[in-house]
Design a protein around this motif. Structure first.
Motif, short mmCIF file in Angstrom:
data_model
loop_
_atom_site.label_atom_id
_atom_site.label_comp_id
_atom_site.label_asym_id
_atom_site.label_seq_id
_atom_site.Cartn_x
_atom_site.Cartn_y
_atom_site.Cartn_z
N ASN B 168 0.88 -1.01 0.07
CA ASN B 168 0.06 0.20 -0.09
C ASN B 168 0.88 1.15 -0.17
N PRO B 169 0.76 2.26 -0.92
CA PRO B 169 1.81 3.11 -1.12
C PRO B 169 1.52 4.16 0.00
N ALA B 170 0.30 4.10 0.62
CA ALA B 170 -0.06 5.19 1.52
C ALA B 170 0.70 4.94 2.89
N THR B 171 1.21 3.48 2.95
CA THR B 171 2.00 3.27 4.35
C THR B 171 3.38 3.08 3.97
N HIS B 172 3.82 3.07 2.61
CA HIS B 172 5.20 3.00 2.27
C HIS B 172 6.13 4.14 2.53
N SER B 173 7.48 3.61 2.84
CA SER B 173 8.08 4.85 3.03
C SER B 173 9.86 4.43 2.76
N LYS B 185 13.40 10.22 6.43
CA LYS B 185 12.10 9.40 5.95
C LYS B 185 11.19 10.09 5.10
N TYR B 186 10.98 9.26 3.78
CA TYR B 186 10.27 10.09 2.96
C TYR B 186 8.79 9.13 2.57
N GLY B 293 8.17 -3.34 -8.87
CA GLY B 293 8.57 -2.98 -7.58
C GLY B 293 7.67 -1.89 -6.98
N TYR B 294 6.37 -1.54 -7.46
CA TYR B 294 5.59 -0.66 -6.88
C TYR B 294 5.59 -0.57 -5.46
N PRO B 295 5.59 0.55 -4.61
CA PRO B 295 5.50 1.74 -5.57
C PRO B 295 7.01 2.39 -5.70
N ILE B 309 17.05 -2.22 -7.23
CA ILE B 309 16.32 -3.01 -6.03
C ILE B 309 14.66 -2.40 -6.13
N LYS B 310 13.80 -3.36 -6.14
CA LYS B 310 12.22 -2.90 -6.26
C LYS B 310 11.80 -2.97 -4.77
N TRP B 311 10.67 -2.35 -4.62
CA TRP B 311 9.93 -2.19 -3.40
C TRP B 311 10.91 -1.61 -2.56
N LEU B 312 11.61 -0.46 -2.83
CA LEU B 312 12.72 0.25 -2.17
C LEU B 312 12.10 0.85 -0.89
N ARG B 313 12.95 0.28 0.44
CA ARG B 313 12.31 0.95 1.75
C ARG B 313 13.65 1.62 2.40
N ARG B 314 14.89 1.32 1.79
CA ARG B 314 16.10 1.76 2.67
C ARG B 314 17.33 2.15 1.94
N LEU B 315 17.90 3.11 2.07
CA LEU B 315 19.06 3.42 1.79
C LEU B 315 20.12 3.63 2.52
#
Lengths: 193, 479
Positions: B168-173, B185-186, B293-295, B309-315
């Motif tokens: 869910n893009p609304a909860t992805h960061s 955090k974005y 990789g959405y979103p 990297i898909k479904w990217l959550r962290r760098l």
């Protein structure tokens, strides 16, 4: 002359002022016109929730410990079904062989395992913690990850079966193929005309 | 010749897992070919003689005939929703076919709910490499049926290491931390506020062609080259984010981490991030597809596919590479010396003729337009040459504009086939002067010590298609 120069300078200053005021607002697809300050500061709790990686020098290793014996119990319960009783892997499950293959890398029929190929013990810990077991990734406690790492490395005759694996002992492990990797040397074929 | 010696090894010389994989993928491709051929023959159409990309390739022709018959007798019931979808090929809806579309009204405007689908007569699909699990697997783009340079989003090749997460893009960061002045955090909304860029780039899996190191193994270009696709990607330059967080002195690598079950990770040199890396949220004008990789996905133009990297959550910014599983035990290139190349990111210049290609059949001698794709991770394709005599002589092909850096480039070459056996090849040169090598040159440089699949990754050698006197096209090795 002087007047012209002066008015030129004034014009440049004016244009620069306009540019300064407009550019940050418009943005620039190729350059950077920030700071925009979007987003929010990541708190230490935000980072801790995600920051699971472990580096070869031990950075990122959590508290906790395990050994060969406790690891055998974890392995039997949670890993054996795919990786096999002898850690030899089970092709039909996709579970890779974890041990064996030492000396096979130059044989023309290499057997790449944790024992024969993986250059760092930290990678075993990191990967087991983040992605194993396949049917319940990320479900092992840190003690269980230490333990199962100790078991695999014990079976591979890399880590003492009586020793305790923890944040101090893990980075000291030298893997058999630690020196087996080289930089990318491409292009390695030259047909330049 | 090392390659000749190597060819004497049979599949029996390899371990069970390797044998099963080879046999499995040959079977998987054969099944895909059989369904296409079956459809063509059942149609008894002009295209019976082959060139299957232009012919109907569906396997459920019976249902189509039933529709035709039903329409003729006026007994058509309008099929809607899941029933129509179930009868149609993937990505299509089955609609009644009017006997004469000029004599009856067509289907209702926007009755598809507002999102279109392809014609039910178009059936090309990806097919899956028969890996042990369907979570860690990959699918191939049907390049033989492709036109132009853009890959339809639904046909983009896939490589997943832990299935396709539904996010869910609304909860992805995205969290950016490590050697930065201020960790941040974005949300997806935050990322979309930054100035954006759109660029056409290919992504190619470094394992593209892994079956072809020793001998021609798969039959179609989908099998031999289907792990490359081109997309218009839209997102934020990663350099923008680096400037926002403030990178500290000594930073040299970035760990990119996905939010899938593999928590997929790769270490990326920070120079790439400053250069042309992007955080993309859109493909071909709409949001990323979930399997792409959405979103949010990291895009590293010209680097091997698994690093995007898909479904990217962290760098995480660091001074050293993290030595994750995917950059040590996997995606390293074992040479005959027993040493393995690591961080072999760049996809070198490569080309392939997609028409005519394996398993097609030219009906008769005469004019054909040879067509294919060329691409390079190092920039722009400067030229493509085509040989119709197995590499004895080469002629320039025409490049379709626009020719963009790190992007599929379509080439075309007019050919009058005299009806005699021929071997078709293409080779490309990129802006650095690098010329696509033969497979033999690559084997000579790297050896086949890596096993059945050689060094597995980064096979960018010249592909040869043999055209037999009967017009049949097959995969061969010709140096």
């Amino acid at each position: 002359m002087y007047t012209n120069t002066k008015s030129c300078k004034a014009l440049i200053a004016l244009l620069a002022g306009i540019a300064m005021s407009i550019l940050p607002a418009l943005g620039n697809a190729q350059g950077y016109s920030g700071p925009y300050k979007f987003g929010v500061p990541a708190t230490s709790a935000d980072i801790a929730a995600l920051n699971i990686d472990v580096m070869p020098d031990g950075r990122g290793l959590p508290k906790g410990s395990g050994n060969y014996e406790t690891g055998k119990t974890v392995y039997t319960a949670k890993c054996l079904a795919c990786h096999g009783p002898d850690l030899g892997g089970i092709g039909a499950t996709g579970g890779a062989a974890l041990i064996g293959g030492r000396g096979s890398l130059t044989s023309g029929k290499p057997k790449k395992t944790v024992e024969s190929y993986w250059p760092y013990a930290s990678t075993v810990f990191d990967f087991v913690k983040r992605a194993m077991p396949f049917n319940a990734p990320g479900s092992l406690s840190d003690d269980e990850v230490y333990a199962v790492t100790a078991y695999i490395l014990g079976e591979a005759n890399i880590f003492d079966r009586k020793a305790t694996l923890d944040a101090t002992s893990l980075p000291k492990i030298k893997m058999p193929n630690a020196d087996g990797f080289i930089a990318d040397a491409r292009p390695d074929v030259f047909n330049y005309e | 010749m090392s390659s000749k010696k190597a060819k004497k090894l049979s599949n029996q010389d390899y371990d069970e897992a390797t044998r099963n994989q080879i046999e499995g993928m040959i079977k998987a491709e054969a099944k895909a070919i059989a369904s296409r051929k079956g459809a063509v023959e059942a149609e008894e159409c002009e295209c019976k003689d082959g060139m299957f990309p232009s012919g109907p390739v569906r396997s459920d022709v019976t249902s189509r005939r039933q529709f035709l018959a039903a329409t003729a007798t006026g007994a058509t019931a309008l099929m809607v929703g899941s029933a129509a979808q179930a009868a149609a090929p993937p990505g299509a809806m089955d609609y009644p076919v009017q006997e004469d579309p000029t004599k009856v009204q067509g289907r209702l405007t926007n009755d598809d709910g507002g999102y279109g689908s392809r014609s039910q007569f178009e059936t090309e699909v990806r097919w899956r490499f028969p890996t042990a699990t369907k979570e860690s697997s990959w699918t191939m783009t049907p390049l033989d049926a492709g036109e132009g340079i853009v890959t339809p989003s639904g046909l983009h090749f896939e490589r997943h290491h832990g299935g396709i997460p539904n996010i869910n893009p609304a909860t992805h960061s995205l969290t950016v931390h490590g050697m930065v002045d201020g960790a941040r955090k974005y949300s997806m909304e935050d990322l979309k506020r930054f100035p954006s860029v759109s660029r056409f780039h290919f992504i190619e899996c470094s394992g593209n062609g892994l079956t072809e190191w020793r001998e021609p193994t798969l039959k179609t270009v989908q099998g031999t080259h289907g792990l490359t696709s081109t997309t218009e990607w839209t997102g934020v330059p990663l350099s923008t984010i680096l400037r926002e967080v403030g990178v500290q002195d000594g930073a040299a690598w970035i760990l990119a981490e996905g939010s899938d079950a593999a928590v997929m990770t790769r270490s990326v040199p920070i120079d790439k991030a400053w250069d042309d890396a992007m955080l993309v949220y859109a493909q071909n004008g709409e949001a990323l597809r979930p399997e792409q990789g959405y979103p949010l996905r990291l895009l590293l133009p010209g680097f091997e596919g698994n690093t995007h990297i898909k479904w990217l959550r962290r760098l995480e910014i660091s001074d050293k590479p993290f030595m994750t599983r995917e950059e040590t035990s996997k995606y390293t290139d074992l040479l005959s010396s027993g040493k393995a190349r690591q961080f072999s990111f760049t996809m070198e210049a490569k080309s392939v003729i997609t028409f005519p290609s394996g398993e097609m059949k030219l009906p008769r001698a005469g004019f054909y337009e040879i067509s294919g794709l060329a691409w390079s991770g190092r920039g722009v394709i400067k030229r493509v040459e085509v040989s119709v005599d197995g590499g004895n002589s080469w002629q320039l092909a025409e490049l379709q504009s626009p020719v963009m850096p790190v992007c599929h480039t379509r080439f075309r070459f007019p050919w009058h086939w005299d009806g005699k056996p021929a071997i078709l090849q293409s080779r490309c040169q990129d802006e650095t002067g690098y010329v696509q090598p033969t497979i033999k040159q690559l084997v000579d440089a790297r050896g086949l010590g890596g096993g059945k699949y050689g060094s597995i990754y980064h096979l960018n050698g010249i592909q040869s298609w043999a055209v037999a006197a009967d017009g049949g096209v097959s995969n061969v090795h010709k140096y």
